[in-house]
Design a protein around this motif. Sequence first.
Motif, PDB file in Angstrom:
ATOM      1  N   GLN A 124       0.014  46.045  46.025  1.00  0.00           N
ATOM      2  CA  GLN A 124      -0.407  45.487  47.199  1.00  0.00           C
ATOM      3  C   GLN A 124      -0.768  46.690  48.075  1.00  0.00           C
ATOM      4  O   GLN A 124      -1.871  46.662  48.695  1.00  0.00           O
ATOM      5  CB  GLN A 124       0.457  44.633  47.667  1.00  0.00           C
ATOM      6  N   ASP A 125       0.110  47.508  48.176  1.00  0.00           N
ATOM      7  CA  ASP A 125      -0.026  48.883  49.229  1.00  0.00           C
ATOM      8  C   ASP A 125       0.390  50.001  48.358  1.00  0.00           C
ATOM      9  O   ASP A 125       1.450  49.966  47.919  1.00  0.00           O
ATOM     10  CB  ASP A 125       0.706  48.586  50.651  1.00  0.00           C
ATOM     11  N   SER A 127       0.687  54.612  49.209  1.00  0.00           N
ATOM     12  CA  SER A 127       0.584  55.641  50.323  1.00  0.00           C
ATOM     13  C   SER A 127       0.977  57.005  49.557  1.00  0.00           C
ATOM     14  O   SER A 127       1.859  57.118  48.794  1.00  0.00           O
ATOM     15  CB  SER A 127       1.388  55.627  51.747  1.00  0.00           C
ATOM     16  N   SER A 191      -3.506  56.114  52.877  1.00  0.00           N
ATOM     17  CA  SER A 191      -2.883  54.762  52.590  1.00  0.00           C
ATOM     18  C   SER A 191      -4.080  53.912  52.064  1.00  0.00           C
ATOM     19  O   SER A 191      -5.388  54.101  52.353  1.00  0.00           O
ATOM     20  CB  SER A 191      -2.505  54.136  53.899  1.00  0.00           C
ATOM     21  N   SER A 193      -4.233  49.685  51.420  1.00  0.00           N
ATOM     22  CA  SER A 193      -3.776  48.636  51.551  1.00  0.00           C
ATOM     23  C   SER A 193      -4.625  47.332  51.084  1.00  0.00           C
ATOM     24  O   SER A 193      -5.911  47.714  50.845  1.00  0.00           O
ATOM     25  CB  SER A 193      -3.410  48.457  53.016  1.00  0.00           C
TER      26      SER A 193
END
Length: 304
Positions: A124-125, A127, A191, A193
């Motif tokens: 989902q996310d 970094s 990032s 997201s």
Amino acid sequence: MTGAGSATVAYAVEDTYGTLPGTPTWIQPGIDITVSDLSVDQALERSRHPDDPTPAGSREGNWEGAHGISWTLTDANFHDLVFADSGTDLPNSPMRAPSATWYLATELPDGTTEARTPTGAVVQDASINYQQGDDVTVELTILYGDEPDDVTAPADGDIQQPSEADAYSWHGASFSVDGLAQPLMQSATLSLSGLARFRRGQDRHPYDAVVDAIEPSFSTDAVFTERDQLALAVDDVDTNAYEEVGKVPGEFALENGQGDTITYTLSDLQPTSYEWSDLVAPDADLSEPIDYHVSDVSATEVTA
């Protein structure tokens, strides 16, 4: 983890959502791995009768699992889980999100092994994090749709395991914004997201997963050396009284001790916030923390 060296962490990319290939390729994502949580939500709903203050029971809702994982970056294999377009690009059209099966196991003191196998797992996310003086790290937030007990455990020799020499460290990193190098970068985070979301139907478990409304961003904190980023943040470009925040290209490049490189090409950086930090501080340099919106990201790996 019940003790040092007692855990196994690996994933295999799925052919289709929730389905491994006949001979899966199991990969340890990096070194210095931390699994922060591994949770399941049954979304129970209480049932009640009007003549009883206590619940009669609970009914099941949508099933969903989640886990967070981080590690020291050693290679670009994880790009297959993040960049839906061939593992190198963010998608520019609707498509299925890449998914994986994870094998997360711990060896107990009595010699037995307890394993959990999240399947239909999507990122989902994500970094990628740089900190001056430290190794580069990756963090993923993962959602998954099932946890069956019939996944065949990979043998130790079947898991591709990186070497300590493959680690990417801070002294192999370089940064540029609008073609200008940033030699005194203190910290930076790329990032991504909103990479994936589940689609659901007449089943407690997800039907599949597709790419979501992706929001790339780039955060930096560098010692102030010139006013280019300041100008980008505060100098307005006026056209008939219409103010625009300029868009510029950027690059976040990494190299390890083996000579392998990973380069993230960033499109249309726009500063959404800018500040001066430590303007008056006797033991610190003036720095400029900046948060950029980014429109697109592509990744390139070159091995020596």
